[in-house]
Design an enzyme around this catalytic site. Structure first.
Site, PDB file in Angstrom:
ATOM      1  N   GLN A 160       0.832  -1.198   0.000  1.00 44.06           N
ATOM      2  CA  GLN A 160       0.000   0.000   0.000  1.00 44.06           C
ATOM      3  C   GLN A 160       0.874   1.258   0.000  1.00 44.06           C
ATOM      4  O   GLN A 160       0.356   2.371  -0.060  1.00 44.06           O
ATOM      5  CB  GLN A 160      -0.911   0.003   1.235  1.00 44.06           C
ATOM      6  CG  GLN A 160      -1.922  -1.132   1.266  1.00 44.06           C
ATOM      7  CD  GLN A 160      -2.610  -1.237   2.610  1.00 44.06           C
ATOM      8  OE1 GLN A 160      -2.066  -1.771   3.569  1.00 44.06           O
ATOM      9  NE2 GLN A 160      -3.832  -0.709   2.692  1.00 44.06           N
ATOM     10  N   HIS A 219      -1.194   1.570  -4.593  1.00 44.24           N
ATOM     11  CA  HIS A 219      -1.436   3.012  -4.552  1.00 44.24           C
ATOM     12  C   HIS A 219      -0.451   3.804  -5.404  1.00 44.24           C
ATOM     13  O   HIS A 219      -0.329   5.021  -5.259  1.00 44.24           O
ATOM     14  CB  HIS A 219      -1.407   3.504  -3.100  1.00 44.24           C
ATOM     15  CG  HIS A 219      -2.501   2.934  -2.263  1.00 44.24           C
ATOM     16  ND1 HIS A 219      -2.451   2.889  -0.883  1.00 44.24           N
ATOM     17  CD2 HIS A 219      -3.685   2.351  -2.613  1.00 44.24           C
ATOM     18  CE1 HIS A 219      -3.556   2.325  -0.420  1.00 44.24           C
ATOM     19  NE2 HIS A 219      -4.320   1.991  -1.458  1.00 44.24           N
ATOM     20  N   CYS A 234       1.338  12.806 -17.355  1.00 39.54           N
ATOM     21  CA  CYS A 234       0.495  13.915 -17.813  1.00 39.54           C
ATOM     22  C   CYS A 234      -0.982  13.534 -17.701  1.00 39.54           C
ATOM     23  O   CYS A 234      -1.380  12.444 -18.111  1.00 39.54           O
ATOM     24  CB  CYS A 234       0.845  14.258 -19.261  1.00 39.54           C
ATOM     25  SG  CYS A 234      -0.260  15.489 -20.004  1.00 39.54           S
ATOM     26  N   THR A 274       0.213  -3.151   8.461  1.00 36.23           N
ATOM     27  CA  THR A 274      -0.985  -2.542   7.879  1.00 36.23           C
ATOM     28  C   THR A 274      -2.121  -2.564   8.889  1.00 36.23           C
ATOM     29  O   THR A 274      -2.289  -3.554   9.619  1.00 36.23           O
ATOM     30  CB  THR A 274      -1.420  -3.251   6.578  1.00 36.23           C
ATOM     31  OG1 THR A 274      -2.647  -2.678   6.114  1.00 36.23           O
ATOM     32  CG2 THR A 274      -1.601  -4.741   6.787  1.00 36.23           C
ATOM     33  N   SER A 275      -2.888  -1.500   8.921  1.00 36.01           N
ATOM     34  CA  SER A 275      -4.007  -1.413   9.865  1.00 36.01           C
ATOM     35  C   SER A 275      -5.173  -2.314   9.457  1.00 36.01           C
ATOM     36  O   SER A 275      -6.061  -2.585  10.264  1.00 36.01           O
ATOM     37  CB  SER A 275      -4.502   0.036   9.947  1.00 36.01           C
ATOM     38  OG  SER A 275      -5.026   0.449   8.692  1.00 36.01           O
ATOM     39  N   PRO A 296       2.913  -4.064  15.648  1.00 33.70           N
ATOM     40  CA  PRO A 296       2.958  -3.769  17.083  1.00 33.70           C
ATOM     41  C   PRO A 296       1.598  -3.386  17.656  1.00 33.70           C
ATOM     42  O   PRO A 296       1.362  -3.515  18.856  1.00 33.70           O
ATOM     43  CB  PRO A 296       3.928  -2.575  17.173  1.00 33.70           C
ATOM     44  CG  PRO A 296       4.726  -2.625  15.921  1.00 33.70           C
ATOM     45  CD  PRO A 296       3.786  -3.162  14.877  1.00 33.70           C
TER      46      PRO A 296
END
Length: 251
Positions: free
Chosen positions: A105, A123, A131, A197-198, A223
């Site tokens: 992500q 992402h 452009c 990742t959350s 964590p």
């Protein structure tokens, strides 16, 4: 920071040694250990803005100079950082397992800096630009030269269109090809690892759930407690660099 649970660790290691296909999803947590924790320094100019105010196409058309300056600021932070032990461990792991899919992500390109070539960037990548009119792509070096020459920090393509960063902004769809690959990997994988990742931002948040529903062994490394902590087969509450480095050394 607590110690790694030995029983959980041995279980994860055993599964990794026997897996044919490992899929990994990484989020901001793995890059935070490299120093990319926020785009706004304490007391800095960018504390006046929220990401939603700048990372959208309306803001870009309304004030392209401001948005371009913000992305230049972020690029300069990223360019000063290096992959940490977590990024490097995933590159080493890719050489040890039968098949590995790395989905991220993050837009910082640190996985590639660590050696990974086939990274599915959900992402986009902040170092690329294109452009909005003709879709011509510009390397970072090309864009930087044009940015420096511009007096107003508004960078335009030779066709006259505005040049924007190749990232997914709020309100935009994720790239179809990358999204399709990620869904396929989540369904087919033997092990799914959610790293830093959350697990809140969809559709990426669906991947671990989908993998689990299709019989994959789900490993979480974060964590912080997340929405998938309770359904994970193994959840390590330590930084990615610590857990991944040990796993690779023991693999």
């Amino acid at each position: 920071m607590g110690r790694i649970n030995k029983k959980k660790y041995e279980k994860a290691l055993e599964k990794l040694r026997s897996a044919d296909f490992v899929t990994i999803l990484t989020g901001a947590g793995i890059s935070k250990e490299s120093g990319i924790s926020t785009f706004r320094g304490d007391g800095g100019l960018w504390n006046k803005f929220s990401p939603e105010e700048l990372a959208n196409i309306e803001a870009f058309y309304k004030n392209p100079a401001l948005v371009s300056e913000w992305y230049e600021y972020r690029r300069h932070i990223i360019q000063k950082t290096s992959p940490n032990k977590g990024h490097i461990a995933l590159f080493e792991m890719s050489k040890m397992v039968e098949k590995m899919m790395l989905i991220t992500q993050n837009v910082d390109g640190l996985h590639q800096k660590a050696g990974n070539e086939n990274v599915i960037e959900l992402h986009g990548n902040i170092m690329r630009n294109y452009c909005v009119e003709c879709l011509d792509e510009y390397t970072l070096q090309e864009f930087e030269k044009m940015y420096e020459k511009s007096n107003d920090h508004i960078v335009r393509c030779k066709c006259g269109g505005l040049i924007r960063p190749d990232v997914v902004w709020f309100g935009e769809s994720l790239p179809e090809n990358e999204l399709e690959q990620a869904f396929e990997g989540s369904v087919e994988t033997d092990i799914f690892m959610a790293v830093g990742t959350s697990a809140l931002v969809r559709p990426a948040a669906d991947f671990p759930m989908l993998a689990k529903a299709n019989g994959a062994f789900l490993i979480e490394i974060n964590p912080e407690e997340t929405v998938i902590s309770d359904i994970a087969d193994v959840s390590f509450k330590q930084p990615a660099s610590v857990v991944l480095d040990e796993l690779v050394r023991d693999l």
